[in-house]
Motif scaffolding. Sequence first.
Motif, mmCIF file in Angstrom:
data_model
loop_
_atom_site.group_PDB
_atom_site.id
_atom_site.type_symbol
_atom_site.label_atom_id
_atom_site.label_comp_id
_atom_site.label_asym_id
_atom_site.label_seq_id
_atom_site.Cartn_x
_atom_site.Cartn_y
_atom_site.Cartn_z
ATOM 1 N N HIS A 144 38.391 29.280 11.686
ATOM 2 C CA HIS A 144 37.001 29.288 12.112
ATOM 3 C C HIS A 144 36.457 30.697 11.922
ATOM 4 O O HIS A 144 37.202 31.657 11.728
ATOM 5 C CB HIS A 144 36.863 28.835 13.578
ATOM 6 C CG HIS A 144 37.602 29.695 14.549
ATOM 7 N ND1 HIS A 144 37.062 30.836 15.087
ATOM 8 C CD2 HIS A 144 38.853 29.588 15.064
ATOM 9 C CE1 HIS A 144 37.935 31.385 15.908
ATOM 10 N NE2 HIS A 144 39.030 30.660 15.908
ATOM 11 N N HIS A 145 35.142 30.817 11.985
ATOM 12 C CA HIS A 145 34.497 32.122 11.839
ATOM 13 C C HIS A 145 34.863 32.989 13.043
ATOM 14 O O HIS A 145 34.879 32.514 14.186
ATOM 15 C CB HIS A 145 32.977 31.946 11.731
ATOM 16 C CG HIS A 145 32.283 33.200 11.325
ATOM 17 N ND1 HIS A 145 31.955 34.175 12.221
ATOM 18 C CD2 HIS A 145 31.870 33.628 10.106
ATOM 19 C CE1 HIS A 145 31.362 35.176 11.596
ATOM 20 N NE2 HIS A 145 31.296 34.860 10.303
ATOM 21 N N ASP A 165 32.710 32.800 16.170
ATOM 22 C CA ASP A 165 32.637 31.532 16.896
ATOM 23 C C ASP A 165 33.837 31.400 17.833
ATOM 24 O O ASP A 165 34.868 32.018 17.634
ATOM 25 C CB ASP A 165 32.641 30.345 15.930
ATOM 26 C CG ASP A 165 31.392 30.322 15.055
ATOM 27 O OD1 ASP A 165 30.365 30.871 15.478
ATOM 28 O OD2 ASP A 165 31.467 29.748 13.954
ATOM 29 N N PRO A 173 35.149 28.013 18.803
ATOM 30 C CA PRO A 173 35.108 26.545 18.857
ATOM 31 C C PRO A 173 36.256 25.928 19.658
ATOM 32 O O PRO A 173 36.200 24.754 19.996
ATOM 33 C CB PRO A 173 35.207 26.134 17.390
ATOM 34 C CG PRO A 173 35.951 27.248 16.746
ATOM 35 C CD PRO A 173 35.513 28.488 17.478
#
Length: 64
Positions: free
Chosen positions: A10-11, A14, A16
């Motif tokens: 994931h970035h 972020d 998540p």
Amino acid sequence: MNSARRFLFHHPDDAPLAGFDLPQPREREIAVHAQLWGWITEDDRQVLLDAGFGPDDLAALLEQ
């Protein structure tokens, strides 16, 4: 997340996965509980036997 096998990407900005309890990575994809020696053709079994590799060796290899 439910289909991941080892990594989740994931970035970095972020989050998540916040609030999720993640399981540990799986050590193996599937477990086999069958007598695989019987599924090998007779000719191929003979090749394995000639090489000193028998049914018990196959079972031990699959348990690793």
